[in-house]
Design a protein around this motif. Sequence first.
Motif, PDB file in Angstrom:
ATOM      1  N   ILE A 190      -6.587   1.822  -3.264  1.00 53.90           N
ATOM      2  CA  ILE A 190      -5.323   1.539  -2.572  1.00 53.90           C
ATOM      3  C   ILE A 190      -5.284   0.063  -2.184  1.00 53.90           C
ATOM      4  O   ILE A 190      -6.215  -0.427  -1.546  1.00 53.90           O
TER       5      ILE A 190
ATOM      6  N   PHE B  86      -6.426  -1.583   1.388  1.00 58.09           N
ATOM      7  CA  PHE B  86      -7.145  -0.626   2.227  1.00 58.09           C
ATOM      8  C   PHE B  86      -8.587  -1.091   2.407  1.00 58.09           C
ATOM      9  O   PHE B  86      -9.220  -1.535   1.456  1.00 58.09           O
TER      10      PHE B  86
ATOM     11  N   ALA C 208       0.845  -1.208   0.000  1.00 60.10           N
ATOM     12  CA  ALA C 208       0.000   0.000   0.000  1.00 60.10           C
ATOM     13  C   ALA C 208       0.877   1.253   0.000  1.00 60.10           C
ATOM     14  O   ALA C 208       0.608   2.210  -0.730  1.00 60.10           O
TER      15      ALA C 208
END
Length: 279
Positions: free
Chosen positions: A50, A53, A9
């Motif tokens: 992302i 996430f 990430a």
Amino acid sequence: MTLSQLQEATEFLKQQTNHFSPQTGIILGTGLGALVQDIDIEYAIDYENIPHFPVSTVEFHKGRLLFGTLTGKKVICMQGRFHYYEGYSLAQVTFPVRVMKLLGIEQLIVSNAAGGLNENYQISDLMIINDHISLFLPENPLRGTNLATFGDRFPDMSEPYAADLVAKALHIAQANGIRAHAGVYAGVTGPQLETKAEYRMLRMLGADAVGMSTVPEVIVARHMELPVVGISVITDMCIPEQLEKAEIEKILAAAYKAEPNMTFIIKELLSHFVSGKAN
Ligand code: HPA
């Protein structure tokens, strides 16, 4: 959550933002999005894009990570946070805090809407959090194998909220006629609000305000030894004998009313912040 997911990430965000290196992380709570208007946004990235996430589910939360400058300081701002009541584990709820640390933040500012338990408080007052009580039982964001690259197995919690920053925030409030108190935040899981008996219990435990967030993020921030500032906006009063029916519209209205004060304090804190990094 694993280290490699966090790194993936982080790498993604570095690539998307031309290696933007934020100094301060900001988490915006329910109804407290106005600060965003003051940020000179360079990059805005939807959570859903992302890797690893979680995605925000509450409709009035936006769900973007913003990179930009606020009062000349480089910030990363979570526009919308993750709550335990949405169904995430606390490791998921706190995933972005670890990513912000990997991106280089040196301090974290968290905000939230909270119910006031202290009789001296009024709706739309601010509470600068000076300690907390975790009632996210029996969950814990640090449960499991310790990520030793971030911190100790048994992190210290003797001063979860940086005392010098608490004092500074209170001073800023006082000097500018803003009603603010220092107090203890009790973090509960929600999503239901508390009963009168529960508010009475929380008050007896020593809490000045209660809300459904913040504590997990702060535990993880402190695991990584990030200095933390926490600001609660008192959106409803929770005195058992005078309790009124909670209405989300009223809570949001109280948050909106206090927003300029909170924004002002955050900007003032930032403008005095000295980064340990070369720019
Ligand atoms: N309880 C929990 N969370 C809250 C409250 C409350 O009374 N008010 C705003 N967030």
